[in-house]
Design an enzyme around this catalytic site. Structure first.
Site, PDB file in Angstrom:
ATOM      1  N   SER A  80       4.969 -34.303  43.201  1.00 27.03           N
ATOM      2  CA  SER A  80       3.656 -34.023  42.607  1.00 27.03           C
ATOM      3  C   SER A  80       3.502 -34.651  41.223  1.00 27.03           C
ATOM      4  O   SER A  80       2.505 -34.406  40.546  1.00 27.03           O
ATOM      5  CB  SER A  80       3.474 -32.504  42.490  1.00 27.03           C
ATOM      6  OG  SER A  80       4.594 -31.942  41.843  1.00 27.03           O
ATOM      7  N   THR A 184       1.996 -29.465  38.850  1.00 24.62           N
ATOM      8  CA  THR A 184       1.945 -30.394  37.712  1.00 24.62           C
ATOM      9  C   THR A 184       3.043 -30.012  36.724  1.00 24.62           C
ATOM     10  O   THR A 184       3.370 -28.841  36.620  1.00 24.62           O
ATOM     11  CB  THR A 184       0.573 -30.210  37.017  1.00 24.62           C
ATOM     12  OG1 THR A 184      -0.429 -30.580  37.944  1.00 24.62           O
ATOM     13  CG2 THR A 184       0.457 -31.011  35.755  1.00 24.62           C
ATOM     14  N   THR A 202       0.868 -35.613  36.188  1.00 23.21           N
ATOM     15  CA  THR A 202       0.720 -35.246  37.598  1.00 23.21           C
ATOM     16  C   THR A 202       0.330 -36.453  38.442  1.00 23.21           C
ATOM     17  O   THR A 202      -0.231 -37.432  37.932  1.00 23.21           O
ATOM     18  CB  THR A 202      -0.369 -34.159  37.751  1.00 23.21           C
ATOM     19  OG1 THR A 202      -0.369 -33.669  39.087  1.00 23.21           O
ATOM     20  CG2 THR A 202      -1.761 -34.688  37.445  1.00 23.21           C
ATOM     21  N   ARG A 212     -10.348 -39.772  41.926  1.00 17.27           N
ATOM     22  CA  ARG A 212     -10.532 -38.375  41.492  1.00 17.27           C
ATOM     23  C   ARG A 212      -9.752 -38.098  40.200  1.00 17.27           C
ATOM     24  O   ARG A 212      -8.597 -38.473  40.041  1.00 17.27           O
ATOM     25  CB  ARG A 212     -10.041 -37.457  42.618  1.00 17.27           C
ATOM     26  CG  ARG A 212     -10.003 -35.964  42.252  1.00 17.27           C
ATOM     27  CD  ARG A 212      -8.582 -35.472  42.062  1.00 17.27           C
ATOM     28  NE  ARG A 212      -8.476 -34.015  42.059  1.00 17.27           N
ATOM     29  CZ  ARG A 212      -7.416 -33.353  41.619  1.00 17.27           C
ATOM     30  NH1 ARG A 212      -6.371 -34.009  41.165  1.00 17.27           N
ATOM     31  NH2 ARG A 212      -7.393 -32.046  41.628  1.00 17.27           N
ATOM     32  N   VAL A 213     -10.401 -37.458  39.250  1.00 17.59           N
ATOM     33  CA  VAL A 213      -9.717 -37.016  38.022  1.00 17.59           C
ATOM     34  C   VAL A 213      -9.936 -35.522  37.892  1.00 17.59           C
ATOM     35  O   VAL A 213     -11.072 -35.055  38.009  1.00 17.59           O
ATOM     36  CB  VAL A 213     -10.298 -37.723  36.771  1.00 17.59           C
ATOM     37  CG1 VAL A 213      -9.671 -37.156  35.505  1.00 17.59           C
ATOM     38  CG2 VAL A 213     -10.060 -39.225  36.846  1.00 17.59           C
ATOM     39  N   ASP A 215      -7.990 -31.737  35.937  1.00 17.10           N
ATOM     40  CA  ASP A 215      -7.759 -31.210  34.592  1.00 17.10           C
ATOM     41  C   ASP A 215      -6.616 -31.876  33.812  1.00 17.10           C
ATOM     42  O   ASP A 215      -6.703 -32.047  32.593  1.00 17.10           O
ATOM     43  CB  ASP A 215      -7.501 -29.693  34.651  1.00 17.10           C
ATOM     44  CG  ASP A 215      -6.263 -29.341  35.463  1.00 17.10           C
ATOM     45  OD1 ASP A 215      -5.839 -30.153  36.326  1.00 17.10           O
ATOM     46  OD2 ASP A 215      -5.718 -28.233  35.255  1.00 17.10           O
ATOM     47  N   THR A 235      -1.602 -25.621  35.305  1.00 16.46           N
ATOM     48  CA  THR A 235      -1.211 -26.236  36.572  1.00 16.46           C
ATOM     49  C   THR A 235      -1.914 -25.474  37.689  1.00 16.46           C
ATOM     50  O   THR A 235      -2.183 -24.288  37.568  1.00 16.46           O
ATOM     51  CB  THR A 235       0.329 -26.207  36.759  1.00 16.46           C
ATOM     52  OG1 THR A 235       0.660 -26.769  38.032  1.00 16.46           O
ATOM     53  CG2 THR A 235       0.908 -24.814  36.676  1.00 16.46           C
ATOM     54  N   GLY A 236      -2.219 -26.181  38.770  1.00 19.71           N
ATOM     55  CA  GLY A 236      -2.936 -25.540  39.872  1.00 19.71           C
ATOM     56  C   GLY A 236      -4.100 -26.405  40.285  1.00 19.71           C
ATOM     57  O   GLY A 236      -4.103 -27.623  40.052  1.00 19.71           O
ATOM     58  N   GLY A 238      -6.822 -28.282  39.851  1.00 25.64           N
ATOM     59  CA  GLY A 238      -7.443 -28.843  38.652  1.00 25.64           C
ATOM     60  C   GLY A 238      -8.914 -29.156  38.795  1.00 25.64           C
ATOM     61  O   GLY A 238      -9.612 -29.309  37.792  1.00 25.64           O
TER      62      GLY A 238
END
Ligand code: GLY
Length: 325
Positions: A80, A184, A202, A212-213, A215, A235-236, A238
């Site tokens: 990841s 992340t 990440t 795609r972007v 957080d 993290t998670g 985003g």
């Protein structure tokens, strides 16, 4: 700026002498033991250990964060982050990272970087060598090459196999309708003398739509640092967390006097109030105050956050209490 080693050795020697003097005078000794590093997930333990090593050898807090995060970026077994990270829907590894200095309030952020395994190092150079803060895609790659990075294939046999498996599954999930989870590396440091720094890196969600972007590379979302209060990282998922400016929210709460744990809980409470369905997905944060106190929280008790802590010269791994509010 990188200091010559002999100057570092001199500073280390004079620092040790000053610490000894302070102890004799009855004041507590300030040494590298005062540095605290806090990272997301169990792979953060090795990142913290490396950061502490760099810091103890005379590196700055930013050196420590960058080199610590590099350990995870370089690890092909972490799917990841960095080299070996799972690719986008077209089979291309696309990396995001950011770094922030809590003293100067400067940040560097790199989005959608292909072929370079250490986006946090590119982000740091962007911060230190240019007047820009954020760079993406082809321009980011060209900047990295100009800074001396060598493009390479970032797919490993493992990540290629996983992508092919996904691609060849009839009616596979896509981000038009569904998502896969991921982890992340967020890393925070406090030097024990009032300075903080933050970093995040990440490969983003597996099979994401190209371009795609989320957080992680965005200042105030994936990371934020301010010596006057502390630092935070997320993290998670985003795509959702970016909508809450999570790291800025937490640091801002700490600036108002909240303990890092209270600030993390406040963020979870805010997210849960505005979107109660968020309890079902992965949303996790870590925070550190300038004095080294820490906080960590996870929205979903079924997907608890593991975090790695380096404090008083040794490392440990913990699980954040799930948010139940
Ligand atoms: N939080 C990282 C991402 O969603 O890409």
């Amino acid at each position: 700026m990188t200091e010559p080693l002999d100057r570092r050795a001199f500073l280390a020697a004079t620092g040790a002498a000053a610490a000894a003097l302070a102890t004799t005078a009855g004041a507590p000794a300030q040494s590298d033991a005062g540095a605290v590093f806090l990272s997301t997930w169990d792979f953060g333990a090795e990142a913290n250990r490396r950061a502490a090593e760099v810091f103890a050898a005379g590196g700055s807090l930013l050196d420590a964060i960058e080199k610590g995060v590099n350990v995870v970026e370089d690890d092909p077994n972490v799917t990841s982050v960095g080299y070996g990270g799972l690719p986008n829907s077209e089979g291309e590894v696309e990396l995001d990272a950011g770094i922030m200095d809590g003293t100067s309030h400067r940040a560097g952020s790199i989005c959608n970087l292909h072929k370079i395994k250490n986006p946090i190092s590119v982000a740091r150079l962007l911060m230190e060598k240019t007047l820009h803060t954020t760079m993406a895609g082809d321009g980011a790659l060209r900047f990295a090459i100009e800074m001396g990075f060598t493009p390479q294939q970032l797919l490993t046999p493992k990540s290629l196999t996983e992508w092919l498996k996904w691609k060849n599954t009839p009616n596979h999930s896509t981000f038009w309708i569904d998502r896969e989870h991921h982890d992340t590396i967020g890393m925070l440091g406090a030097d024990g003398k009032g300075k903080v720094a933050a970093g995040c890196s990440t490969s983003g969600l597996a099979w994401k739509l190209p371009g795609r972007v989320a957080d992680s590379p965005l200042v105030g979302c994936g990371y934020y640092a301010d010596d006057a209060a502390g630092a935070a990282s997320a993290t998670g998922n985003g795509d959702v967390m970016a909508n809450y400016c999570t790291s800025f929210f937490i640091v801002n709460r700490m600036a108002g006097g909240a303990h890092p744990q209270e600030a993390c809980n406040d963020l979870m409470r805010f997210m849960a109030r505005t979107a109660p369905q968020l309890h079902e997905d992965m949303y996790c944060v870590i925070a550190i105050a300038a004095n080294g106190e820490i906080g960590a929280a996870s929205m979903n008790s079924k997907q608890p956050l593991q975090y790695a802590l380096w404090k008083n010269g040794s490392g440990s791994i913990h699980t954040a209490p799930p948010f139940l509010g």
